[in-house]
Design a protein around this motif. Sequence first.
Motif, PDB file in Angstrom:
ATOM      1  N   LEU B 211       0.709  -1.188   0.011  1.00 49.92           N
ATOM      2  CA  LEU B 211      -0.009  -0.087   0.158  1.00 49.92           C
ATOM      3  C   LEU B 211       0.724   1.266  -0.004  1.00 49.92           C
ATOM      4  CD1 LEU B 211      -2.993  -0.771   2.436  1.00 49.92           C
ATOM      5  CD2 LEU B 211      -3.094   0.133   0.036  1.00 49.92           C
ATOM      6  N   SER B 308      -7.658   0.294 -11.025  1.00 47.11           N
ATOM      7  CA  SER B 308      -7.717   0.835  -9.553  1.00 47.11           C
ATOM      8  C   SER B 308      -7.202   2.286  -9.135  1.00 47.11           C
ATOM      9  CB  SER B 308      -7.074  -0.025  -8.253  1.00 47.11           C
ATOM     10  OG  SER B 308      -5.870   0.061  -8.596  1.00 47.11           O
ATOM     11  N   ILE B 312      -9.617   5.559  -7.881  1.00 43.38           N
ATOM     12  CA  ILE B 312      -9.281   6.162  -6.852  1.00 43.38           C
ATOM     13  C   ILE B 312      -9.254   7.470  -7.196  1.00 43.38           C
ATOM     14  CG2 ILE B 312      -7.336   7.084  -5.539  1.00 43.38           C
ATOM     15  CD1 ILE B 312      -6.612   4.189  -4.964  1.00 43.38           C
ATOM     16  N   ILE B 331       3.662   9.930   8.369  1.00 37.35           N
ATOM     17  CA  ILE B 331       3.143   8.702   8.485  1.00 37.35           C
ATOM     18  C   ILE B 331       3.860   7.565   7.560  1.00 37.35           C
ATOM     19  CG2 ILE B 331       1.095   7.147   7.874  1.00 37.35           C
ATOM     20  CD1 ILE B 331      -0.573   9.663   8.562  1.00 37.35           C
TER      21      ILE B 331
ATOM     22  N   ILE C   8      -5.779   6.520  11.734  1.00 35.85           N
ATOM     23  CA  ILE C   8      -5.314   5.936  10.576  1.00 35.85           C
ATOM     24  C   ILE C   8      -6.403   5.133  10.195  1.00 35.85           C
ATOM     25  CG2 ILE C   8      -3.531   4.954   9.463  1.00 35.85           C
ATOM     26  CD1 ILE C   8      -1.345   6.161  10.909  1.00 35.85           C
ATOM     27  N   PHE C  12      -8.511   4.982   6.969  1.00 37.93           N
ATOM     28  CA  PHE C  12      -8.376   3.985   5.919  1.00 37.93           C
ATOM     29  C   PHE C  12      -9.559   3.210   5.670  1.00 37.93           C
ATOM     30  CE2 PHE C  12      -6.139   1.692   3.253  1.00 37.93           C
ATOM     31  CZ  PHE C  12      -6.434   0.339   3.062  1.00 37.93           C
ATOM     32  N   MET C  19     -14.415   3.634  -1.721  1.00 37.94           N
ATOM     33  CA  MET C  19     -14.324   3.173  -3.102  1.00 37.94           C
ATOM     34  C   MET C  19     -15.467   2.043  -3.173  1.00 37.94           C
ATOM     35  SD  MET C  19     -10.111   2.815  -2.907  1.00 37.94           S
ATOM     36  CE  MET C  19      -9.913   1.773  -4.430  1.00 37.94           C
TER      37      MET C  19
END
Lengths: 380, 351, 190
Positions: B211, B308, B312, B331, C8, C12, C19
Motif C-alpha cells: 500500500l 484501480s 481512486i 506517516i 489512521i 483508511f 471506493m
Amino acid sequence: MLVKDQLKTEVSADGAPRETFVINLGPQHPATHGVLRVKMTMDGEYIVRAEPVCGYIHRMQEKMGENRTYAQFLPNTSRIDYLSAMTYTHGFVGAVERAAKLQVPPRAEYIRVITSELNRISSHLVWWGAFLLDLGGFTPLLYAFDDREKILDLLEGITGSRLTYSYFRIGGLYNDVDDTFINGTRAFVAQMRPRLKMYRSLVTDNIILRKRLIEIGPISKEMCRKYGATGPVIRGSGVAYDVRRVEPYSAYPEFDFVVPTFEEGDSMARYLVRMEEMAQSLRIIEQALDKLASGPVMAEKVPRVLKLPAGDYCYAVEAARGRFAVRIVSDGKEIPYRVKLRTPSLSNLSLFEEASAGMLLPDALALMGSLDLVIPDIDR
Amino acid sequence: MMASISNAISALWPEPLRLVLFVVGIMSFVGANAAYLVWVERKGAARFQRRPGPTEVGWAGLLQPIADAAKLMSKQLIVPAGVDRTLFRVAPLLMMSPALMSLAVIPFGQHLAARNINVGLLMIFAFGSVNVMAIMLGGWSSRNKYAIISAARVVSQNVAYEIPMLLVVITMIMVTGTMNLNEIVLQQAGGFWHWNFFRVWVNPLMPVTFLIFYTCMLAETNRAPFDMAEAESELVAGAYTEYSGMGFGVFFMAEYSNILLGCALATALFLGGWQSPIGHLLGNWQSTIDVLIGLFWFLVKMYFLIFSVVWIRWTFPRTQFYGLLNLSWKILIPVSLFTLILSSAMMKLFR
Amino acid sequence: MKNSLKEIATGFNSLVTGMRITLGQFFKPSVTVQYPHESLKMPERFRGHIVLVRDPETGKAICFACKLCERACPSDCITVEGAKLEGAKKKSVTQYVLDFTKCSLCGSCVEACRDGAIRYSHEYNLASTNKDDYIMDLFKRLEDERLEAERLEGSPKSEVRSPKAEAPRQETKAADQPSTPNSQPPGTPK
C-alpha cells in the motif's frame, strides 16, 4: 519570472517587511460560482487581504420593482436566486398578502411548504456537488444532479418549469397539484433517505474531506452578528437562528422539525448543517403530505388590479442561503414605490474578507464554498 | 578470414534485431497505451458517474483518443514571449523519456525483458528522479506566476514521496536478495501464495508495504488525490498553463506512461509479474504459448492496477497540500522504516 | 500514539468504504438520455412559448384582441391587433406577434386571458442562428396550421413546429409527437 515592480514591500503586523503581489480570482473562475471578482493580496501562498468586488451581474431588480405591478414583478423574484426560486417568490408574495390582508387557503399553504422544501433540497444538492467539485472530487456532483433531476421533474409536472418556477400567486397558487405529484413526492422522499446515507459514507466520513474542512475557516458568533450573516453560516457557528422559528410564517408552526446547529464554526460545521437540513426538509415534506387539506388553492376576491394601501410592509423567509426579506413601500398605487430585497449572500460574503485574512489560498476557497454564495443574489 | 567474419556476424545477428524489435515494441506499447489510457480514464470516469462517456467517435468511443491527438496536433505550438526557449521545449520530452527508458528492464514475460540488467531496479529509480526536474523546468520556463507556484509544490511533493518509495524498495531488495527484476519475478513462481504480496513470514507487514508503494506511486505521478500540479479549480492549469497543443499532449502522455511504469513495477515486485496465479498450469515454460500466457497474466495484473488508479481518482477529493506532506513525512516514512527494520529482524532471526 | 493509530485505521476504513460505493455505482446502468438520438416527453403543463388556440366550432382563433395579455406581460413582448369584421359582435385578432427574445416564460399572459385563447406549447428545440426566427407571428402560424390541416384533409391537428426548417435527427422516444410533415410556412425568413 515575476517582474520586480509587481512585488510590493509591506510591513506586516510584527514589523517585518514582506513582499506581496496581487492576484485576481477573476470574474471568470471555476471556483467562484458566478461572476465574482476577489482581489487577493498574497504573500506567497498566504492571503494578506481578500477584497471581493461584486456588481458584475447587477440587473437592477429593485429598480424593476418600481416599474412593474405586483403581479408583473413576480417572475423577477424567481431570478434573484435561481437555485431557491420558490422561497424567494414566497417572500415577495407573503409581503403583498400581508399588506393586502389576504387569507391564503390552507391547502395552498401546505403546498407552498412542500414545494419550498423540495426547492431547498435541490439547492443544497447543487451546493454540495459544486463544493466537492471545488475540492477536487468530481463524482458526487453527478450523483447530486441525478437526485436533483427527480425533484425538477416533480416540480416540472406541476409548474411547467424546472428552475425559475413563478408558481405562487398573490393569494395562493397558480394551479393545483395532482396525484402524480403527491405520489411522486412520497416516492422521492423514500428513495432520498438512503441516498443521503450513501452521501454520508462516501463523502462526509471521508478522511480526506475531513482533513480539508475541519478547523478550516473558523467564523465566530460575534463575526456573524457583526456582518449580519444568516442561514447555515450562523447556524454552523452555534446560533440557532432560523426564520421559520424566529418569525414563523406560512404553515411552518404546525410541523415538527429540528433546526440543526453546530458549535464549531468551521467549514465542516456549515457542511453538516446543510446535510442535516436536507434530512429535516424530508421530514417536513412527509408531514405536510400527510396533513394536506383539500380545498381551493387561491384566495377569494383577489382584485385583478391590486393596489396596496399606503405604508411599509415587510416579510422574511428562510431561503436555502439564509434570511431573505422583502420590504415594500407603497403609496397606494398599483405599482410599488420601493421594493427592497434583503438577500443573504451579500451579508455572507461580507465576512469573507475578515475571515480569510492569513489563510492559505485553497483553504480560502474551501471557506468561500462553504458560505454557499450565489452571485446574482449578491448583486440583484 | 571470411569464415571468421561470417562467424562474428552470425553470433551478433540475433541481438541487434532483438533490440530493434524491443525498442519498436516498447515505444509502440507506450504510445498506444498513453493514447488509450485516456479512453479508459474517460470511460471509467463516466461509468463511475453513471453516464455513458464518449460514444460518438467510433464504436463505444474507441476512436476518441485519435480524434484528441489530431486536435492537439493541429494546434499552434505557442512559445510565449520571454520564456527560456530551450527549457520550454525540452521539458515535455524530459518527462516522457524516463518512462520509456525504464520500461527496458521490466520483464513482460519469460524472455520478454529488453535488457536483463542486474541493477534494474536501481536504474528505474535513477531515471524516475528526472521527472521532478522536468516539471520544475516546465513550470520555471513558463514565466507565469501560477506555473511557478505549482511547479514548486510539485517538487516538494515528489521529493517527499520518493523517500518512502525508496525505503519500500530497499525492503523488497533485502527480502528478495536481488535487484534484477527478472529474478524477482522468477522467485514468485508457483501459485499466488508465493507472490511477494503474501510473503508474510519474512515481512509480516507486506500488504502495508504494498500500500505504501502504491500510494507513493500515485503521488509521484501526480494523480488524484495528490494532483496539486493540475488543481484545476485553484490555479487554472498549474504547471502546464503555458503549454498548448502537442506540448500539453506530451505532458499528458508522459503522465500516463509514468502510471504505466509504476503499475508495471508494482506488478513485477509484488504481484508476481508474469507468473500465473494458479501455478504451473502447463509443464515447461520454454514454448511460445507459455510466454504468451505469461504476457497475458502480466497485462491482466497491470491493467487491474491501472483501473484501480482510475477508480481512486474519481472517488476522492484532493488532499490539502500540507496534508499531503504530513502523510508522507509523518506517516509513510515512519511506517516504511518500521517495516524495513522489522523485515531485517525477521530475516536475521529466522534465517 | 493510540489516537493517531485509531485515526489512521478509521481513515483508511472510510477510504475503502468510499471506493466500495463508487464500485457499486460502476455496475449500475447509465442515467443519461442520449439526446439527440433519444428525447424525453414533456409533461402536460410544460411551459413552452405560447400559441393561439382555435375554437373548434368556428374554426377561427378564440382571441378577440382584448389586450389583457399585452398589459399583463412584464417584459412587453406581446403585440396584439384586432379589427371588427362586418357582421361580427366582437373583434377578431388580425395580428399577434410574440417577441420571444424578451419572453421569460412567466405565464402571466396565459393566466390573464379570460377566454383561454392562448396556451403553452411543448417546444424546446428552439435553436436558431437568425434573430428573426424569434419574432414569432402566432396568428400567421395558426393560419398556416389550418392550411396544413386542410391540405392533409382531416389528419389530426399537428403540433406546431419551430420555423427553423429541418427537424433535428431525433427518433423520439415513446412517440411524443405525432408524425407530421415539416410544417415550414412558405416565405419564413431563414
